[in-house]
Design an enzyme around this catalytic site. Structure first.
Site, PDB file in Angstrom:
ATOM      1  N   HIS A   1       4.750   4.965   2.239  1.00  0.00           N
ATOM      2  CA  HIS A   1       2.925   3.929   2.513  1.00  0.00           C
ATOM      3  C   HIS A   1       2.502   5.673   2.200  1.00  0.00           C
ATOM      4  O   HIS A   1       2.266   6.220   2.656  1.00  0.00           O
ATOM      5  CB  HIS A   1       3.344   3.806   4.146  1.00  0.00           C
ATOM      6  CG  HIS A   1       2.570   2.898   4.083  1.00  0.00           C
ATOM      7  ND1 HIS A   1       1.320   3.018   4.158  1.00  0.00           N
ATOM      8  CD2 HIS A   1       2.975   0.829   3.696  1.00  0.00           C
ATOM      9  CE1 HIS A   1       0.723   1.769   4.393  1.00  0.00           C
ATOM     10  NE2 HIS A   1       1.558   0.696   4.503  1.00  0.00           N
ATOM     11  N   HIS A   2       1.244   5.077   1.926  1.00  0.00           N
ATOM     12  CA  HIS A   2      -0.063   5.798   1.629  1.00  0.00           C
ATOM     13  C   HIS A   2      -0.615   6.741   2.950  1.00  0.00           C
ATOM     14  O   HIS A   2      -1.224   7.736   2.931  1.00  0.00           O
ATOM     15  CB  HIS A   2      -1.253   4.940   1.077  1.00  0.00           C
ATOM     16  CG  HIS A   2      -2.291   5.242  -0.060  1.00  0.00           C
ATOM     17  ND1 HIS A   2      -2.276   6.648   0.612  1.00  0.00           N
ATOM     18  CD2 HIS A   2      -2.288   5.508  -1.331  1.00  0.00           C
ATOM     19  CE1 HIS A   2      -3.141   7.291  -0.633  1.00  0.00           C
ATOM     20  NE2 HIS A   2      -2.855   6.587  -2.134  1.00  0.00           N
ATOM     21  N   ALA A   3      -0.825   5.133   3.939  1.00  0.00           N
ATOM     22  CA  ALA A   3      -0.265   5.730   5.156  1.00  0.00           C
ATOM     23  C   ALA A   3       0.403   6.970   5.685  1.00  0.00           C
ATOM     24  O   ALA A   3      -0.689   8.034   6.756  1.00  0.00           O
ATOM     25  CB  ALA A   3      -0.640   5.079   6.404  1.00  0.00           C
TER      26      ALA A   3
ATOM     27  N   MET B   1       0.950  -1.057   0.329  1.00  0.00           N
ATOM     28  CA  MET B   1      -0.268  -0.372   0.285  1.00  0.00           C
ATOM     29  C   MET B   1       0.569   1.522  -0.313  1.00  0.00           C
ATOM     30  O   MET B   1      -0.146   2.448   0.212  1.00  0.00           O
ATOM     31  CB  MET B   1      -0.860  -0.009   1.043  1.00  0.00           C
ATOM     32  CG  MET B   1      -2.178  -1.426   1.200  1.00  0.00           C
ATOM     33  SD  MET B   1      -2.694  -0.934  -0.226  1.00  0.00           S
ATOM     34  CE  MET B   1      -4.254  -0.039   0.193  1.00  0.00           C
TER      35      MET B   1
END
Length: 452
Positions: A138-140, A21
Site C-alpha cells: 500500500h502506498h501509505a 492505492m
C-alpha cells in the site's frame, strides 16, 4: 500506536474500490542451471521461514476512540505469513499472457486493512521454465521507488550466493525522502509546501509554468485516458534492449529518455488511431526528471522536477516526432534549471496538482487536462542480479491508475534491458496488451527513421 503522517493518511482516505492505492512489481526469474522441478517450492518454503518481520511489515491502520480511522498505525505481533506469502500455479499452457492476466487480477484487488498492507505471490507453471514473484505494498506503507529499492536489496550480483533474503526481514534502513519518480508519494508534501512559500515565489512558479507551456498546446487534448475509472485493472509488461535505444540516441543526438518518450508517443499514436480516438492536438506527458547538478550527484535525497512534454502525436514522421519531444524536454528542463530550488518545487507542485485532485474520489476536472499521461523512467540495477542463484530476467514496475489518468507507463532499467510496466483501467483501456506491440513498432520506426 503510532500516529500516521498526513501523507500516509491521505492515501488511505483516497482509496475506494475503484481506486486501489497500492504499488506493485512483477519479477521474472530464470532458475539456475541444474535446478529441478522442486526449486520454486523450495524458494517458497524458505520464504515463509523468514518470520523476523520488520516494523513496516507489521503495520496496519488503527481505529482510535471507538471509530476514528486512518490517523494511526497499530502493530501486529502475530503475522499470518501463509496469508501474506502465497504460492500459485498458472494453468496450462503457462503463457506469459496467463501470468499477466493473473497479475492484473491481483493488482486490481484491495489489500485487507485488518492486516499489514502487503502481499507477495510466488507464481510457477510458466512453459519456459521461469517463475515469477508479484509483490504489492500500500502506498501509505511505502512509496513505489522505496519499494523497488527494498526488493532490490534482496538480490545479489553473485549467482552463487545461496542466501535467500526477503523484504520483510531485511535490516532496517532510514526511510528515504520521497522521490519525484514516485509522484503520488511526493505530491502531498510538495503541494503542501506551496502554501508555505511566499506570494512572490508562487507567482514566479506560475510564470515559469506559463513559459514551460509555451512549447505545448497550453492544455492537453481530452482523450480516452482522461476519464473516470473502474476498479479492475489490466497489466502489461515487456523488455527492450538498452543497446537498441542507445543506438537511436546516438544517431539522433538526443537523450535515452527522449527515445523512450518517442517510443511511448509512437505507441500511443498507433493505439489511439486503432481506437478511432487520436486527437488532432498532440498529447502531453508529465515526466519526472532529475534536477540534480553534477556536484550533487552523490548527495543524499532526491531532487526531481515534473516536466510537461509535448509528445508530438499529431506528427506522422517518427524522426520529427523525436525532435519535437527532445526540444520540448530541453526547453522545459531549462525552465527548471533557471529557477531557484524553492520555485522549482513550487512549479512541480503546480504540475502535480491534477494528480492530487484526482486522488479525491469522484473528482475529474471538467476542463481540458494539463497532461494526458504520466511516463516515469526509474533507475534500476545496471548489472545482472540474482536471487538464490535465479537470475532476474524481468523487473516490471506496476503503478496506480487514477480518475483522469486511466493509463500509467513506468519503466526501470534492468542490466541490459529497459523493463516496461503498463497499468490501465480494464474498462477504459481496452486491449492494453496491444500497446506492447505498438511500442516495438514505434522503436522500429525510430531505428529506420534515424538510420540506427
Amino acid at each position: 500506536m503510532k500516529l500516521m503522517t498526513p501523507t500516509d493518511s491521505i492515501f488511505l482516505l483516497a482509496e475506494t474500490r475503484e481506486h486501489p492505492m497500492h504499488v506493485g512489481g512483477l519479477m521474472l526469474f530464470e532458475p539456475p542451471p541444474g535446478a529441478g522441478p522442486e526449486f520454486v517450492g523450495e524458494i517458497y518454503h524458505d520464504m515463509i521461514t523468514h518470520q523476523d518481520f520488520q516494523p513496516t511489515f507489521r503495520q496496519r491502520p488503527a481505529t482510535v476512540l471507538g471509530g476514528i480511522a486512518n490517523v494511526g498505525w497499530s502493530y501486529d505481533d502475530d503475522i499470518d505469513v501463509d496469508y501474506h506469502v502465497r504460492r500459485s500455479a498458472l494453468p496450462v499452457p503457462g503463457r506469459v499472457r496467463d501470468l499477466l492476466e493473473l497479475t492484473s487480477l491481483l493488482h486490481g484487488s484491495l489489500l485487507d486493512r485488518h492486516r499489514p498492507l502487503w502481499e507477495t505471490h510466488v507464481v510457477e507453471g510458466l512453459n519456459d521454465g521461469r517463475f515469477a514473484v508479484y509483490v504489492k505494498f500500500h502506498h501509505a506503507l511505502v512509496d513505489g521507488v522505496s519499494a523497488l529499492r527494498l526488493v532490490q536489496r534482496t538480490l545479489s550480483t553473485d549467482p552463487r550466493d545461496p542466501q535467500l533474503r526477503t523484504p520483510w526481514s531485511l535490516p532496517r534502513r532510514r526511510r528515504p525522502q520521497p522521490s519525484g519518480a514516485s509522484l503520488l508519494q511526493a505530491l502531498t508534501g510538495t503541494v503542501g509546501s506551496v502554501a508555505a512559500l511566499g506570494p512572490s515565489t508562487v507567482s514566479l512558479a506560475r510564470a515559469a509554468l506559463f513559459e514551460q507551456q509555451l512549447t505545448l498546446p497550453f492544455a492537453a487534448p481530452r482523450t480516452m485516458f482522461n476519464v473516470k475509472i473502474g476498479g479492475a485493472r489490466r497489466c502489461a509488461a515487456q523488455s527492450w534492449s538498452v543497446d537498441r535505444v542507445k543506438a537511436v540516441k546516438r544517431a539522433a543526438g538526443v537523450t535515452v529518455n527522449d527515445v523512450v518518450l518517442a517510443m511511448c508517443a509512437g505507441a500511443l499514436r498507433y493505439y489511439l488511431a486503432e481506437q478511432n480516438a487520436l486527437p488532432d492536438a498532440p498529447l502531453v506527458a508529465m515526466v519526472p526528471v532529475s534536477l540534480r547538478t553534477e556536484a550533487e550527484a552523490d548527495s543524499g535525497g532526491n531532487m526531481v522536477g515534473t516536466i510537461l512534454c509535448n509528445l508530438g502525436t499529431d506528427t506522422e514522421d517518427p524522426a520529427q516526432r523525436l525532435q519535437t519531444i527532445s526540444e520540448s524536454m530541453r526547453r522545459n528542463k531549462k525552465v527548471f534549471a533557471e529557477l531557484p530550488r524553492a520555485q522549482a518545487l513550487a512549479l512541480s507542485a503546480l504540475n502535480m496538482a491534477p494528480l492530487a485532485l484526482a486522488a479525491i474520489p469522484g473528482f475529474v476536472s471538467s476542463t481540458r487536462p494539463p497532461f494526458n499521461i504520466v511516463i516515469s523512467n526509474v533507475p534500476g540495477p545496471v548489472e545482472p542480479m540474482y536471487w538464490r542463484g535465479a537470475r532476474l530476467d524481468g523487473n516490471y514496475p506496476l503503478s496506480i491508475a487514477l480518475d483522469g489518468q486511466a493509463l500509467n507507463i513506468t519503466l526501470v532499467n534492468n542490466a541490459g534491458n529497459l523493463d516496461f510496466g503498463l497499468v490501465g483501467c480494464r474498462r477504459s483501456i481496452p486491449h492494453l496488451q496491444r500497446l506492447l506491440g505498438h511500442l516495438e513498432t514505434a522503436l522500429k520506426d525510430l531505428e529506420r527513421a534515424v538510420g540506427a
